[in-house]
Design a protein around this motif. Structure first.
Motif, PDB file in Angstrom:
ATOM      1  N   LYS A   1       0.823  -1.209   0.000  1.00  0.00           N
ATOM      2  CA  LYS A   1       0.000   0.000   0.000  1.00  0.00           C
ATOM      3  C   LYS A   1       0.861   1.266   0.000  1.00  0.00           C
ATOM      4  O   LYS A   1       0.439   2.318  -0.472  1.00  0.00           O
TER       5      LYS A   1
ATOM      6  N   ASN B   1      -3.497  -1.226  -2.894  1.00  0.00           N
ATOM      7  CA  ASN B   1      -4.132  -1.739  -1.694  1.00  0.00           C
ATOM      8  C   ASN B   1      -4.669  -3.131  -2.009  1.00  0.00           C
ATOM      9  O   ASN B   1      -5.421  -3.311  -2.978  1.00  0.00           O
TER      10      ASN B   1
ATOM     11  N   ASP C   1      -9.177   2.425   4.387  1.00  0.00           N
ATOM     12  CA  ASP C   1      -9.418   0.985   4.365  1.00  0.00           C
ATOM     13  C   ASP C   1     -10.857   0.656   4.758  1.00  0.00           C
ATOM     14  O   ASP C   1     -11.476  -0.255   4.196  1.00  0.00           O
TER      15      ASP C   1
END
Length: 208
Positions: free
Chosen positions: A31, A59, A106
């Protein structure tokens, strides 16, 4: 992390199929940029200095097979487009991020999985990534993942294992009986070895 896993995988493959093919079949992502820079140094060699290394920033929560990935051409400095394949194996030291410390970006990605996975609200970030890996591995392929031992003996952990077994067969669980394997980590870790297929029958899990 530091790119240690990617470097060791590439090193093992070099012995079997040579430098160029090893680089062409090992993919690594993170990431953040700094771990990729470290991994790039570890994976580069004089023999492959003019060949692109398949390192990319992404990600894992929204990574998909067939996606166009941007790589760097070491000769021209230009961007190269490559299509992410399905994998025969994935190995990862998953991030140790407890549920209360999951970042907002996230959490936004995790919203798409609310109706897909029956996980506890107290699930660590690694639980979600472990399940997402099933989308990237072809049937019969394997995953080797390093997790915190926080899932063991908890309700959140039991639900995680139940969901994991809808897409993987759990072949092995390794638990340290002598403290931490990684002294620079704040958690005690476990290793799970998984095979990509739905567990249609009861199978014994080897615990080490």
């Amino acid at each position: 992390g530091t790119g240690t896993i990617a470097r060791e995988v590439a090193g093992n493959k070099r012995k079997q199929i040579g430098e160029q093919k090893a680089l062409a079949t090992v993919w690594a992502s993170d990431k953040y940029s700094f771990p990729l820079q470290t991994a790039n140094i570890g994976m580069a060699s004089l023999e492959t200095i003019n060949h692109p290394i398949r390192l990319f920033k992404h990600n894992a929560l929204n990574l998909n097979v067939g996606e166009q990935i941007s790589l760097n051409d070491p000769v021209t400095g230009n961007k190269l487009a490559a299509q992410l394949p399905s994998f025969g194996a994935v190995v990862s030291n998953l991030p140790f991020v407890a549920f209360e410390r999951i970042s907002e970006d996230d959490r936004l990605l995790l919203e798409q999985y609310e109706n897909r996975w029956n996980l506890s609200a107290r699930s660590d970030l690694s639980f979600y990534i472990a399940l997402k890996l099933a989308d990237l591995i072809r049937p019969g392929g394997r995953a080797g993942i390093i997790l915190s031992n926080s899932w063991m003996g908890t309700r959140a952990g039991r639900r995680f294992l139940q969901e994991l077994q809808t897409v993987f067969t759990i072949e092995q669980i390794h638990v340290s009986g002598k403290g931490r394997w990684f002294q620079n980590a704040d958690v005690v870790t476990t290793i799970l070895v998984l095979r990509r297929e739905q567990q249609n029958k009861a199978e014994s899990v080897r615990l080490f």
